[in-house]
Design an enzyme around this catalytic site. Sequence first.
Site, short mmCIF file in Angstrom:
data_model
loop_
_atom_site.label_atom_id
_atom_site.label_comp_id
_atom_site.label_asym_id
_atom_site.label_seq_id
_atom_site.Cartn_x
_atom_site.Cartn_y
_atom_site.Cartn_z
N LYS A 30 0.76 -1.36 -0.19
CA LYS A 30 0.45 0.02 0.36
C LYS A 30 0.78 1.26 0.25
CE LYS A 30 -3.61 -2.56 2.36
NZ LYS A 30 -4.54 -2.21 3.73
N TYR A 35 -12.19 -3.23 -3.23
CA TYR A 35 -12.75 -3.02 -1.53
C TYR A 35 -14.22 -2.71 -2.05
CZ TYR A 35 -8.23 -2.23 0.63
OH TYR A 35 -6.76 -2.83 0.88
N ASN A 90 -1.89 0.47 7.31
CA ASN A 90 -1.29 -1.30 7.10
C ASN A 90 -0.23 -2.48 6.67
OD1 ASN A 90 -3.25 -2.05 5.94
ND2 ASN A 90 -4.63 -3.40 6.66
N HIS A 134 -1.22 -5.44 1.18
CA HIS A 134 -2.73 -6.07 1.28
C HIS A 134 -2.68 -7.69 0.79
CE1 HIS A 134 -7.15 -7.44 -0.39
NE2 HIS A 134 -5.95 -7.76 -1.60
N GLU A 152 -9.15 -9.86 -8.07
CA GLU A 152 -8.06 -9.12 -7.72
C GLU A 152 -7.28 -9.17 -9.03
OE1 GLU A 152 -7.16 -10.12 -3.62
OE2 GLU A 152 -9.23 -9.00 -3.01
#
Length: 148
Positions: free
Chosen positions: A9, A49, A112, A115, A126
């Site tokens: 990310k 998402y 965080n 992913h 994805e």
Amino acid sequence: KEQTYIMVKPDGVQRGLVGEILSRFEKRGFKLVALKLATPSKEHLEKHYADLSDKAFFPGLIQYMLSGPVVAMVWEGLDAVKTGRVMLGATNPLASAPGTIRGDYALAVGRNICHGSDSVESANKEIGLWFPEGFAQYTLLQETMIFE
Ligand code: GTP
Ligand code: MG
């Protein structure tokens, strides 16, 4: 063999953790089958998402994901989806075990670092979303030393 979609990310890219994350998957024995630095659009991230669109944190999540480039990758190997998730650690880094990527490098759920697909079905979705161009197939020469 199973494939999973893993993404560094924007915070992971900014913090210089791309090499570290790649290295962990390489050393574990997974085969890298796709890799790119990408600056996805809001629409693209909303598709990625889509399952979370009704959550209160969704706008913040999209804003965070739009804050810089991400590194998109596909890793292949034994139980890649489940093992990938274990390597990332729990969603909330405060609960991630030390030794996991989030448990070693993150503190906040909204920052965080990485992913990972949560099921084989999500992984296929994805991979199609992030790599519509497809990717090359090759034999990993060390494979017989990693799989029985
Ligand atoms: P991903 O691998 O990013 O999909 O994380 P995950 O599968 O472990 O969790 P989930 O799909 O439920 O949530 C996606 C992302 O939304 C998380 O990785 C967090 O970045 C963010 N997120 C999830 N829950 C919260 C929350 O309660 N607050 C905030 N601020 N962000 C959250
Ligand atoms: Mg998820």
